[in-house]
Design a protein around this motif. Structure first.
Motif, mmCIF file in Angstrom:
data_model
loop_
_atom_site.group_PDB
_atom_site.id
_atom_site.type_symbol
_atom_site.label_atom_id
_atom_site.label_comp_id
_atom_site.label_asym_id
_atom_site.label_seq_id
_atom_site.Cartn_x
_atom_site.Cartn_y
_atom_site.Cartn_z
ATOM 1 N N ILE A 1 63.240 0.162 65.066
ATOM 2 C CA ILE A 1 62.002 -0.280 65.709
ATOM 3 C C ILE A 1 60.991 -0.710 64.640
ATOM 4 O O ILE A 1 60.334 -1.745 64.759
ATOM 5 C CB ILE A 1 61.437 0.860 66.594
ATOM 6 C CG1 ILE A 1 62.312 1.039 67.851
ATOM 7 C CG2 ILE A 1 59.992 0.581 66.984
ATOM 8 C CD1 ILE A 1 61.984 2.296 68.658
ATOM 9 N N LYS B 1 61.680 -4.092 63.183
ATOM 10 C CA LYS B 1 61.227 -5.266 63.947
ATOM 11 C C LYS B 1 59.864 -5.727 63.435
ATOM 12 O O LYS B 1 59.629 -6.930 63.273
ATOM 13 C CB LYS B 1 61.149 -4.933 65.434
ATOM 14 C CG LYS B 1 60.606 -6.081 66.278
ATOM 15 C CD LYS B 1 60.392 -5.663 67.718
ATOM 16 C CE LYS B 1 59.981 -6.818 68.617
ATOM 17 N NZ LYS B 1 58.876 -7.639 68.140
ATOM 18 N N THR C 1 60.696 -7.544 60.052
ATOM 19 C CA THR C 1 61.361 -8.855 60.108
ATOM 20 C C THR C 1 60.469 -9.884 60.798
ATOM 21 O O THR C 1 60.483 -11.055 60.434
ATOM 22 C CB THR C 1 62.737 -8.763 60.797
ATOM 23 O OG1 THR C 1 62.594 -8.044 62.034
ATOM 24 C CG2 THR C 1 63.733 -8.029 59.930
ATOM 25 N N ASP C 2 59.648 -9.442 61.784
ATOM 26 C CA ASP C 2 58.687 -10.377 62.387
ATOM 27 C C ASP C 2 57.662 -10.821 61.345
ATOM 28 O O ASP C 2 57.154 -11.942 61.402
ATOM 29 C CB ASP C 2 57.949 -9.719 63.566
ATOM 30 C CG ASP C 2 58.819 -9.623 64.817
ATOM 31 O OD1 ASP C 2 59.914 -10.234 64.846
ATOM 32 O OD2 ASP C 2 58.404 -8.934 65.769
ATOM 33 N N ILE D 1 66.827 -1.732 70.109
ATOM 34 C CA ILE D 1 65.662 -1.487 69.241
ATOM 35 C C ILE D 1 64.441 -2.267 69.741
ATOM 36 O O ILE D 1 63.413 -2.311 69.071
ATOM 37 C CB ILE D 1 65.952 -1.808 67.747
ATOM 38 C CG1 ILE D 1 66.368 -3.263 67.546
ATOM 39 C CG2 ILE D 1 67.014 -0.851 67.188
ATOM 40 C CD1 ILE D 1 66.420 -3.695 66.079
ATOM 41 N N GLY D 2 64.579 -2.898 70.919
ATOM 42 C CA GLY D 2 63.433 -3.576 71.528
ATOM 43 C C GLY D 2 63.060 -4.866 70.827
ATOM 44 O O GLY D 2 61.900 -5.252 70.802
ATOM 45 N N ASP D 3 64.066 -5.554 70.261
ATOM 46 C CA ASP D 3 63.794 -6.774 69.503
ATOM 47 C C ASP D 3 64.404 -7.987 70.207
ATOM 48 O O ASP D 3 65.625 -8.161 70.197
ATOM 49 C CB ASP D 3 64.341 -6.631 68.080
ATOM 50 C CG ASP D 3 63.767 -7.696 67.152
ATOM 51 O OD1 ASP D 3 63.375 -8.773 67.643
ATOM 52 O OD2 ASP D 3 63.717 -7.437 65.933
ATOM 53 N N ASN E 1 64.025 -11.143 69.375
ATOM 54 C CA ASN E 1 64.077 -12.306 68.478
ATOM 55 C C ASN E 1 65.352 -13.125 68.737
ATOM 56 O O ASN E 1 66.456 -12.592 68.676
ATOM 57 C CB ASN E 1 64.070 -11.769 67.036
ATOM 58 C CG ASN E 1 63.923 -12.867 66.000
ATOM 59 O OD1 ASN E 1 64.250 -14.033 66.245
ATOM 60 N ND2 ASN E 1 63.435 -12.481 64.838
ATOM 61 N N TYR F 1 68.870 -13.188 66.908
ATOM 62 C CA TYR F 1 69.911 -12.185 67.157
ATOM 63 C C TYR F 1 70.783 -12.506 68.383
ATOM 64 O O TYR F 1 71.719 -11.770 68.659
ATOM 65 C CB TYR F 1 69.284 -10.794 67.333
ATOM 66 C CG TYR F 1 68.458 -10.339 66.145
ATOM 67 C CD1 TYR F 1 68.921 -10.504 64.841
ATOM 68 C CD2 TYR F 1 67.211 -9.750 66.331
ATOM 69 C CE1 TYR F 1 68.157 -10.104 63.751
ATOM 70 C CE2 TYR F 1 66.441 -9.341 65.243
ATOM 71 C CZ TYR F 1 66.923 -9.528 63.960
ATOM 72 O OH TYR F 1 66.161 -9.125 62.892
ATOM 73 N N PRO G 1 68.317 -5.656 60.437
ATOM 74 C CA PRO G 1 68.561 -4.988 59.143
ATOM 75 C C PRO G 1 69.210 -3.604 59.230
ATOM 76 O O PRO G 1 69.805 -3.164 58.257
ATOM 77 C CB PRO G 1 67.165 -4.899 58.508
ATOM 78 C CG PRO G 1 66.188 -5.301 59.547
ATOM 79 C CD PRO G 1 66.912 -6.062 60.597
#
Lengths: 139, 165
Positions: free
Chosen positions: A66, A69, A72-73, B20-22, B24, B27, B45
């Motif tokens: 988490i 994120k 990376t953002d 993980i709530g991403d 983007n 992915y 990552p």
């Protein structure tokens, strides 16, 4: 979009609210995706009666994921060269999480520009749940 | 954890990113990723830790014909309960630290092979948890061409007492 070194300076920090009221469902979801089915993360009966915890708690790697994120953002996709953390406190269902990256250095090596960051993630009480560092290639 | 193959697959990356709530698109969206700097779907990552699924020695998932410690009719399997005090809370291994060094990022189609060695061990006195015993493992993940992709250091800790909320 990757970060530009010209817009960074030491001490600059970037904070993001990542989770509000963490749900047990997300712990189940993370167990399934990661293959870490340790029952103290998802099995309330086991966590309380066998492990002795008040309830189930998040995988450290979920908290690192988490927090990742936010990173990376911020630095851009595929730009991290290092990312490391210590898990300082458990994260429980119902927690809110907020993560901050602070620039600690900028340098060039082999014609690559790199930025170093300190990382910290806190819960709704302001308690630190994760500390760490990251390094990323910047433009 | 050594020697097994970890195939990096698109649907697995997508499920991991959900967890993980991403959201983007790098992915999960091949068209978006193809036009990005990375030119392909990459993995988040921390995705490497999903190689638990492929590790034949992992004790983090139930296996056919083996007792599993999670609850069913009882709070834990009878085989795990041991004697009369078998249900007394006892400290279990926790994850203390995790470090990744990325030589490049994982892409769909990679097949990784880990090589693990033991690192240092040390002790510390904790405020809430009594004596803490730490142990380090270092894993090198190489791709299908034998190239080093990620070096990983993981630190586990066993506490003297169970940590309360």
């Amino acid at each position: 979009m990757a970060l530009s070194a010209s817009k960074l300076n030491r001490g600059l920090s970037h904070t993001v609210d990542l989770v509000h009221d963490l749900k047990r469902t997300q712990l189940v979801q993370y167990a399934g995706a990661s293959g870490d089915f340790n029952p103290f993360h998802t099995d309330e009966i086991y966590a309380t009666q066998v492990s002795g915890y008040q309830t189930v708690f998040a995988h450290g790697m979920l908290v690192m994921g988490i927090t990742g994120k936010m990173l990376t953002d911020y630095v851009g996709d595929g730009r991290l060269t290092k990312y490391g953390v210590r898990f300082t406190r458990q994260v429980w269902p119902g927690d809110d999480l907020k993560a901050t990256a602070t620039v600690t250095g900028l340098f060039e090596t082999n014609e690559r520009k790199l930025a170093d960051f300190d990382i910290v993630t806190i819960n709704q009480k302001g308690e630190i749940v994760l500390t760490g560092y990251a390094q990323a290639e910047v433009d | 954890m050594s020697g097994h193959k970890f195939p990096v697959e698109a649907s697995h990356i997508k499920m991991f990113a959900h967890a993980i709530g991403d959201g983007n698109p790098i992915y999960h969206d091949a068209d978006y990723a193809g036009q990005s700097e990375q030119r392909a779907i990459i993995a988040p990552p921390t995705f490497l830790k999903a190689n638990h699924h492929f590790d034949p020695e992992s004790n983090l998932r139930p296996k056919p014909d083996q007792a599993w410690r999670g609850s069913g009719k009882y709070a834990t399997t009878q085989a795990q309960q041991g004697g009369e005090d078998g249900l007394a809370p006892k400290p279990e291994l926790l994850h203390a630290e995790q470090h990744f060094e990325y030589h490049r990022h994982l892409r769909v189609g990679d097949v990784l092979t880990p090589t693990t060695r033991e690192g240092k061990t040390w002790e510390k006195q904790g405020k809430r948890s009594g004596k803490l015993i730490f142990s380090e493992t270092i894993t090198e993940h190489r791709d299908q061409n034998g190239q080093l992709v990620v070096t990983e250091t993981s630190v586990g800790v066993i506490t003297e007492h169970v940590i309360e909320q």
